[in-house]
Motif scaffolding. Structure first.
Motif, PDB file in Angstrom:
ATOM      1  N   LEU A 297      48.691  38.956  50.177  1.00  7.42           N
ATOM      2  CA  LEU A 297      48.214  40.230  49.653  1.00  7.42           C
ATOM      3  C   LEU A 297      48.186  41.311  50.729  1.00  7.42           C
ATOM      4  CD1 LEU A 297      45.309  38.995  47.364  1.00  7.42           C
ATOM      5  CD2 LEU A 297      47.496  39.956  46.630  1.00  7.42           C
ATOM      6  N   LYS A 298      47.919  40.904  51.968  1.00  8.71           N
ATOM      7  CA  LYS A 298      47.857  41.854  53.072  1.00  8.71           C
ATOM      8  C   LYS A 298      49.191  42.573  53.260  1.00  8.71           C
ATOM      9  CE  LYS A 298      45.609  43.603  56.652  1.00  8.71           C
ATOM     10  NZ  LYS A 298      44.399  44.441  56.464  1.00  8.71           N
ATOM     11  N   ARG A 299      50.287  41.945  52.881  1.00  8.19           N
ATOM     12  CA  ARG A 299      51.603  42.578  53.012  1.00  8.19           C
ATOM     13  C   ARG A 299      51.712  43.815  52.136  1.00  8.19           C
ATOM     14  NH1 ARG A 299      55.078  40.520  57.027  1.00  8.19           N
ATOM     15  NH2 ARG A 299      54.750  38.275  57.234  1.00  8.19           N
ATOM     16  N   LEU A 300      50.992  43.818  51.023  1.00  7.70           N
ATOM     17  CA  LEU A 300      51.011  44.961  50.108  1.00  7.70           C
ATOM     18  C   LEU A 300      49.848  45.904  50.330  1.00  7.70           C
ATOM     19  CD1 LEU A 300      51.917  43.760  46.476  1.00  7.70           C
ATOM     20  CD2 LEU A 300      53.133  45.405  47.873  1.00  7.70           C
ATOM     21  N   PHE A 301      48.687  45.340  50.584  1.00  3.10           N
ATOM     22  CA  PHE A 301      47.457  46.127  50.686  1.00  3.10           C
ATOM     23  C   PHE A 301      47.014  46.154  52.144  1.00  3.10           C
ATOM     24  CE2 PHE A 301      47.778  44.204  46.495  1.00  3.10           C
ATOM     25  CZ  PHE A 301      47.664  45.311  45.675  1.00  3.10           C
ATOM     26  N   GLU A 302      47.730  46.942  52.928  1.00  2.53           N
ATOM     27  CA  GLU A 302      47.582  46.914  54.377  1.00  2.53           C
ATOM     28  C   GLU A 302      46.201  47.336  54.858  1.00  2.53           C
ATOM     29  OE1 GLU A 302      49.626  48.831  52.577  1.00  2.53           O
ATOM     30  OE2 GLU A 302      51.642  48.972  53.450  1.00  2.53           O
ATOM     31  N   LEU A 303      45.527  48.189  54.100  1.00  2.33           N
ATOM     32  CA  LEU A 303      44.247  48.739  54.531  1.00  2.33           C
ATOM     33  C   LEU A 303      43.054  48.121  53.808  1.00  2.33           C
ATOM     34  CD1 LEU A 303      45.238  52.535  54.699  1.00  2.33           C
ATOM     35  CD2 LEU A 303      45.366  50.798  56.506  1.00  2.33           C
ATOM     36  N   ALA A 304      43.292  47.127  52.981  1.00  3.63           N
ATOM     37  CA  ALA A 304      42.203  46.501  52.223  1.00  3.63           C
ATOM     38  C   ALA A 304      41.346  45.632  53.126  1.00  3.63           C
ATOM     39  CB  ALA A 304      42.766  45.668  51.078  1.00  3.63           C
ATOM     40  N   PRO A 305      40.034  45.612  52.905  1.00  2.00           N
ATOM     41  CA  PRO A 305      39.155  44.746  53.701  1.00  2.00           C
ATOM     42  C   PRO A 305      39.532  43.277  53.533  1.00  2.00           C
ATOM     43  CG  PRO A 305      37.884  46.335  52.407  1.00  2.00           C
ATOM     44  CD  PRO A 305      39.291  46.409  51.914  1.00  2.00           C
ATOM     45  N   PRO A 306      39.541  42.505  54.619  1.00  2.00           N
ATOM     46  CA  PRO A 306      39.915  41.085  54.526  1.00  2.00           C
ATOM     47  C   PRO A 306      39.088  40.304  53.519  1.00  2.00           C
ATOM     48  CG  PRO A 306      39.848  41.781  56.818  1.00  2.00           C
ATOM     49  CD  PRO A 306      39.288  42.921  56.018  1.00  2.00           C
ATOM     50  N   ASP A 307      37.779  40.609  53.409  1.00  2.00           N
ATOM     51  CA  ASP A 307      36.946  39.857  52.472  1.00  2.00           C
ATOM     52  C   ASP A 307      37.334  40.148  51.027  1.00  2.00           C
ATOM     53  OD1 ASP A 307      35.901  42.498  52.781  1.00  2.00           O
ATOM     54  OD2 ASP A 307      34.014  41.863  51.875  1.00  2.00           O
ATOM     55  N   LEU A 308      37.786  41.374  50.741  1.00  2.00           N
ATOM     56  CA  LEU A 308      38.240  41.693  49.390  1.00  2.00           C
ATOM     57  C   LEU A 308      39.523  40.930  49.062  1.00  2.00           C
ATOM     58  CD1 LEU A 308      38.155  43.264  46.742  1.00  2.00           C
ATOM     59  CD2 LEU A 308      39.298  45.167  47.920  1.00  2.00           C
ATOM     60  N   LEU A 309      40.450  40.876  49.996  1.00  2.00           N
ATOM     61  CA  LEU A 309      41.689  40.148  49.766  1.00  2.00           C
ATOM     62  C   LEU A 309      41.415  38.665  49.526  1.00  2.00           C
ATOM     63  CD1 LEU A 309      43.997  41.783  52.463  1.00  2.00           C
ATOM     64  CD2 LEU A 309      43.808  42.343  50.025  1.00  2.00           C
ATOM     65  N   THR A 310      40.458  38.118  50.245  1.00  2.00           N
ATOM     66  CA  THR A 310      40.089  36.712  50.050  1.00  2.00           C
ATOM     67  C   THR A 310      39.483  36.501  48.673  1.00  2.00           C
ATOM     68  OG1 THR A 310      39.733  36.361  52.423  1.00  2.00           O
ATOM     69  CG2 THR A 310      38.657  34.824  50.911  1.00  2.00           C
ATOM     70  N   LYS A 311      38.603  37.406  48.262  1.00  2.00           N
ATOM     71  CA  LYS A 311      37.975  37.273  46.948  1.00  2.00           C
ATOM     72  C   LYS A 311      39.010  37.387  45.826  1.00  2.00           C
ATOM     73  CE  LYS A 311      34.719  40.418  47.575  1.00  2.00           C
ATOM     74  NZ  LYS A 311      33.511  41.254  47.316  1.00  2.00           N
ATOM     75  N   VAL A 312      39.967  38.297  45.996  1.00  2.00           N
ATOM     76  CA  VAL A 312      41.002  38.461  44.976  1.00  2.00           C
ATOM     77  C   VAL A 312      41.868  37.204  44.882  1.00  2.00           C
ATOM     78  CG1 VAL A 312      43.118  39.721  44.394  1.00  2.00           C
ATOM     79  CG2 VAL A 312      41.067  40.969  45.082  1.00  2.00           C
ATOM     80  N   SER A 313      42.308  36.688  46.008  1.00  2.00           N
ATOM     81  CA  SER A 313      43.147  35.489  45.981  1.00  2.00           C
ATOM     82  C   SER A 313      42.375  34.291  45.428  1.00  2.00           C
ATOM     83  CB  SER A 313      43.694  35.180  47.376  1.00  2.00           C
ATOM     84  OG  SER A 313      42.655  34.981  48.319  1.00  2.00           O
ATOM     85  N   ASP A 314      41.110  34.151  45.795  1.00  3.37           N
ATOM     86  CA  ASP A 314      40.302  33.045  45.276  1.00  3.37           C
ATOM     87  C   ASP A 314      40.147  33.141  43.760  1.00  3.37           C
ATOM     88  OD1 ASP A 314      40.004  32.016  47.808  1.00  3.37           O
ATOM     89  OD2 ASP A 314      37.944  32.728  48.078  1.00  3.37           O
ATOM     90  N   GLU A 315      39.912  34.356  43.276  1.00  2.00           N
ATOM     91  CA  GLU A 315      39.741  34.554  41.834  1.00  2.00           C
ATOM     92  C   GLU A 315      41.024  34.197  41.084  1.00  2.00           C
ATOM     93  OE1 GLU A 315      37.644  35.849  38.304  1.00  2.00           O
ATOM     94  OE2 GLU A 315      36.938  35.411  40.331  1.00  2.00           O
ATOM     95  N   LEU A 316      42.156  34.621  41.615  1.00  2.00           N
ATOM     96  CA  LEU A 316      43.431  34.340  40.959  1.00  2.00           C
ATOM     97  C   LEU A 316      43.771  32.850  40.974  1.00  2.00           C
ATOM     98  CD1 LEU A 316      45.741  37.252  42.126  1.00  2.00           C
ATOM     99  CD2 LEU A 316      44.955  36.788  39.817  1.00  2.00           C
ATOM    100  N   ASN A 317      43.357  32.170  42.013  1.00  2.00           N
ATOM    101  CA  ASN A 317      43.677  30.748  42.142  1.00  2.00           C
ATOM    102  C   ASN A 317      42.826  29.845  41.249  1.00  2.00           C
ATOM    103  OD1 ASN A 317      45.732  31.112  44.031  1.00  2.00           O
ATOM    104  ND2 ASN A 317      44.300  31.071  45.760  1.00  2.00           N
ATOM    105  N   ARG A 318      41.825  30.421  40.592  1.00  2.00           N
ATOM    106  CA  ARG A 318      40.977  29.614  39.719  1.00  2.00           C
ATOM    107  C   ARG A 318      41.759  29.062  38.538  1.00  2.00           C
ATOM    108  NH1 ARG A 318      36.559  32.984  37.423  1.00  2.00           N
ATOM    109  NH2 ARG A 318      35.815  31.005  36.595  1.00  2.00           N
TER     110      ARG A 318
END
Length: 262
Positions: A41-62
């Motif tokens: 996700l960081k490749r697309l959302f370069e300025l997003a907070p790391p904790d938000l990217l982690t929460k998004v990936s975790d949610e999608l992986n459910r």
């Protein structure tokens, strides 16, 4: 729009799987599936907070198969749209209605029919990037979206209340209600009511979940499965925001996602 994009069909994934303009088989889709990571996700959302990217990936992986985000191709299409709607920070902001009179006349049917109101509601530039007059955003929303997508008329205020929010700017009272119903069935929580509390769409996880629900309601995964060409991206874009001027940008976001997702 000419399909002068980044991938000519048939394209091939890293594992050599052919991606054509037709439907992908279930086996092909599952073969390219893996867990989403914050690094991708960081490749697309370069300025997003790391904790938000982690929460998004975790949610999608459910439950990626339930969300119909169970392949690289589908995820690339989904996040290409989210990237353009939220920006590099993945900011679930409300819709920005800062438009010039000319833009209002070109984008919204109401202002095409009432050009004099566009001249007063749109912004007027001042010197050095300032505004002599700011756009009347609440008036713009109520006029442009009045009596559309389940909204009441201009005086109801529904256009402003149900302006775009979330990772895929859900717009209109009927869409807020539809997303609420889909959220209850997909996520098992009938207590969440976006029509009653539209600002929830600005708060994680509902910012993401609302986008997932929109993706499911409109069966955008079926369009995504058609392929990886520029025209395939455009078909999804036309559902999300047909009048946007950002078709090329969304194609570029897809290219980045498709190169780096797994």
């Amino acid at each position: 729009m000419a399909q002068s994009g980044f991938v000519a069909n048939p394209a091939r994934a890293k594992d050599g799987t052919a991606l054509t303009a037709g439907w992908l088989s279930v086996s092909d889709r599952l073969a390219t599936s893996s867990k989403m990571t914050s690094g991708q996700l960081k490749r697309l959302f370069e300025l997003a907070p790391p904790d938000l990217l982690t929460k998004v990936s975790d949610e999608l992986n459910r439950k990626p198969e339930v969300y119909q985000l169970d392949s690289k191709l589908r995820r690339a299409h989904f996040f290409a749209q989210v990237r353009e709607e939220t920006g590099p920070s993945m900011d679930a902001k409300t819709e920005d209605l800062t438009y010039s009179p000319a833009a209002l006349k070109g984008l919204f049917g109401y202002y095409g029919k009432h050009p004099d109101e566009a001249d007063t509601d749109g912004y007027e530039r001042g010197p050095k990037g300032t505004y002599k007059r700011k756009a009347s955003q609440e008036d713009i929303a109520n006029k442009a979206y009045g009596s559309r997508n389940g909204n009441g008329d201009e005086k109801s205020g529904d256009g402003w209340k149900y302006r775009g929010r979330g990772f895929i700017q859900v717009t209109g009272r009927a869409n807020y209600a539809a997303v609420s119903a889909k959220h209850a069935s997909v996520f098992g929580d009938a207590s969440v009511n976006f029509e009653r509390d539209p600002d929830l769409l600005m708060v994680f996880p509902y910012s993401l979940r609302s986008a997932i629900c929109y993706w499911l309601i409109n069966r955008l995964y079926r369009l995504a499965d058609k392929g990886s060409a520029a025209g395939d991206v455009d078909r999804v874009t036309r559902v999300v925001n047909a009048n946007t001027h950002s078709y090329k940008e969304r194609q570029n976001h897809f290219k980045t996602a498709y190169e780096h997702f797994e």
